[in-house]
Design an enzyme around this catalytic site. Sequence first.
Site, mmCIF file in Angstrom:
data_model
loop_
_atom_site.group_PDB
_atom_site.id
_atom_site.type_symbol
_atom_site.label_atom_id
_atom_site.label_comp_id
_atom_site.label_asym_id
_atom_site.label_seq_id
_atom_site.Cartn_x
_atom_site.Cartn_y
_atom_site.Cartn_z
ATOM 1 N N SER A 35 51.215 84.977 14.394
ATOM 2 C CA SER A 35 50.580 85.853 15.402
ATOM 3 C C SER A 35 49.770 86.948 14.740
ATOM 4 O O SER A 35 50.290 87.679 13.913
ATOM 5 C CB SER A 35 51.637 86.553 16.260
ATOM 6 N N HIS A 66 47.181 83.291 19.422
ATOM 7 C CA HIS A 66 47.179 82.087 18.593
ATOM 8 C C HIS A 66 45.974 81.245 19.000
ATOM 9 O O HIS A 66 45.878 80.822 20.151
ATOM 10 C CB HIS A 66 48.451 81.269 18.820
ATOM 11 N N HIS A 88 55.856 76.842 19.194
ATOM 12 C CA HIS A 88 57.166 77.487 19.233
ATOM 13 C C HIS A 88 58.112 76.750 20.178
ATOM 14 O O HIS A 88 57.665 76.142 21.148
ATOM 15 C CB HIS A 88 57.013 78.933 19.720
ATOM 16 N N TYR A 90 59.937 78.090 22.352
ATOM 17 C CA TYR A 90 59.922 78.661 23.704
ATOM 18 C C TYR A 90 58.757 78.160 24.564
ATOM 19 O O TYR A 90 58.713 78.409 25.761
ATOM 20 C CB TYR A 90 59.921 80.200 23.654
ATOM 21 N N GLU A 91 57.817 77.461 23.945
ATOM 22 C CA GLU A 91 56.737 76.881 24.749
ATOM 23 C C GLU A 91 57.223 75.640 25.490
ATOM 24 O O GLU A 91 56.521 75.125 26.363
ATOM 25 C CB GLU A 91 55.547 76.541 23.841
ATOM 26 N N ALA A 118 54.991 86.866 12.339
ATOM 27 C CA ALA A 118 55.262 88.244 12.727
ATOM 28 C C ALA A 118 56.750 88.312 13.039
ATOM 29 O O ALA A 118 57.279 87.413 13.678
ATOM 30 C CB ALA A 118 54.444 88.608 13.954
ATOM 31 N N MET A 221 60.726 84.026 15.854
ATOM 32 C CA MET A 221 60.853 82.848 16.713
ATOM 33 C C MET A 221 60.153 81.620 16.135
ATOM 34 O O MET A 221 59.793 80.705 16.870
ATOM 35 C CB MET A 221 60.260 83.155 18.100
ATOM 36 N N SER A 222 59.943 81.605 14.821
ATOM 37 C CA SER A 222 59.171 80.489 14.254
ATOM 38 C C SER A 222 59.608 80.163 12.824
ATOM 39 O O SER A 222 60.653 80.598 12.365
ATOM 40 C CB SER A 222 57.674 80.834 14.265
ATOM 41 N N ASN A 245 57.325 95.245 14.057
ATOM 42 C CA ASN A 245 58.051 96.235 14.852
ATOM 43 C C ASN A 245 59.484 96.316 14.344
ATOM 44 O O ASN A 245 59.965 95.382 13.719
ATOM 45 C CB ASN A 245 58.026 95.852 16.342
ATOM 46 N N HIS A 259 54.774 92.378 22.721
ATOM 47 C CA HIS A 259 53.845 91.488 22.018
ATOM 48 C C HIS A 259 52.573 92.215 21.564
ATOM 49 O O HIS A 259 51.998 91.879 20.539
ATOM 50 C CB HIS A 259 53.502 90.298 22.917
HETATM 51 CL CL1 6GU Z 1 61.683 92.169 17.425
HETATM 52 N N1 6GU Z 1 62.057 89.627 17.651
HETATM 53 C C1 6GU Z 1 61.690 88.359 17.592
HETATM 54 N N2 6GU Z 1 62.607 87.439 17.941
HETATM 55 N N3 6GU Z 1 60.475 87.953 17.223
HETATM 56 C C2 6GU Z 1 59.591 88.891 16.887
HETATM 57 C C3 6GU Z 1 59.902 90.232 16.911
HETATM 58 C C4 6GU Z 1 61.186 90.571 17.319
HETATM 59 N N4 6GU Z 1 58.820 90.915 16.512
HETATM 60 C C5 6GU Z 1 57.865 90.020 16.251
HETATM 61 N N5 6GU Z 1 58.328 88.785 16.463
#
Ligand code: 6GU
Length: 287
Positions: A35, A66, A88, A90-91, A118, A221-222, A245, A259
């Site tokens: 991302s 993306h 991903h 989740y898609e 990310a 998540m990847s 973050n 996001h």
């Molecule tokens: Cl805080 N969590 C997850 N699961 N994925 C992220 C994230 C946080 N920040 C960017 N991608």
Amino acid sequence: VQGSRRYGYEECKATADWLLDQAPVRPLVGIVCGSGLGGLADMLKDQKIFNYGDIPNFPKSTVHGHAGRLVFGTLKGKPCVCMQGRFHLYEGYPIQKITMPMRIFKLMGVKTVILTNAAGGLNQDYKVGDVMIIKDHINMPGFAGINPLSGPNEESFGTRFPCMSDAYDRKLQQLAQEVGAELGYSDFLREGVYCVLGGPSFETIAECRMLTRLGADAVGMSTVHEVIVARHCGMQVFALSLITNQAVMDYDSHEKANHEEVLQTGEQRSLQLVKLVSTMVARLDVA
Ligand code: 6GU
């Protein structure tokens, strides 16, 4: 079981041949842009671009941030293929489909895969904007039986029970440290453990605390599913997380994961990340 049959050797081979037929280079390096990190693909010279939608058997990307295209070209003289946008869990795709591009990479001749993502920082020493060299992972979905290699094993790609204790190539981690130091990036370059969750909801405070205690430094998540499939078929792997973050760890905090913050941090650090990866590629030991 059904899913693994639909995205098996035949489909991957057909797609790899279709791409190679039109590609300007036979790629030795495969890069996956996370991302906000799609800028890596823009560095390639003599590009040939394929939208995912035009590639036979390829999944289509649905996430904002993306791009959804495969870019061929040379980076510092090395023949590369770059995924600008990835898939991903989740898609809603079957997990075998998410990781299918790794097998297509393999069949096109890729030796080294470089993945970026990310991620949220769990380690309290990390700051937003830090770049974490992934030295190991925790495959949470794997604990629940969600693994891209579940189903009948494709022997032509690799063994039934692949080793994962050497998933992240140590020499490439060392190279990243060296290159990072030369570029003056040591202040924000880290090394740690990446934990993957299914998403798309971000973690609760209790979940972040749990993951920290389990030894995770960053959460996302990847990447992990792709790493498992890439290692299964014998490609060398290097992976980086951009800490976009800080995961929320206490109930007094008013921070909320979102996001937009993820994409913004990606943009701010992306020039340096591109420089780090491209300098590494220049020094890769691939013919
Ligand atoms: Cl805080 N969590 C997850 N699961 N994925 C992220 C994230 C946080 N920040 C960017 N991608």
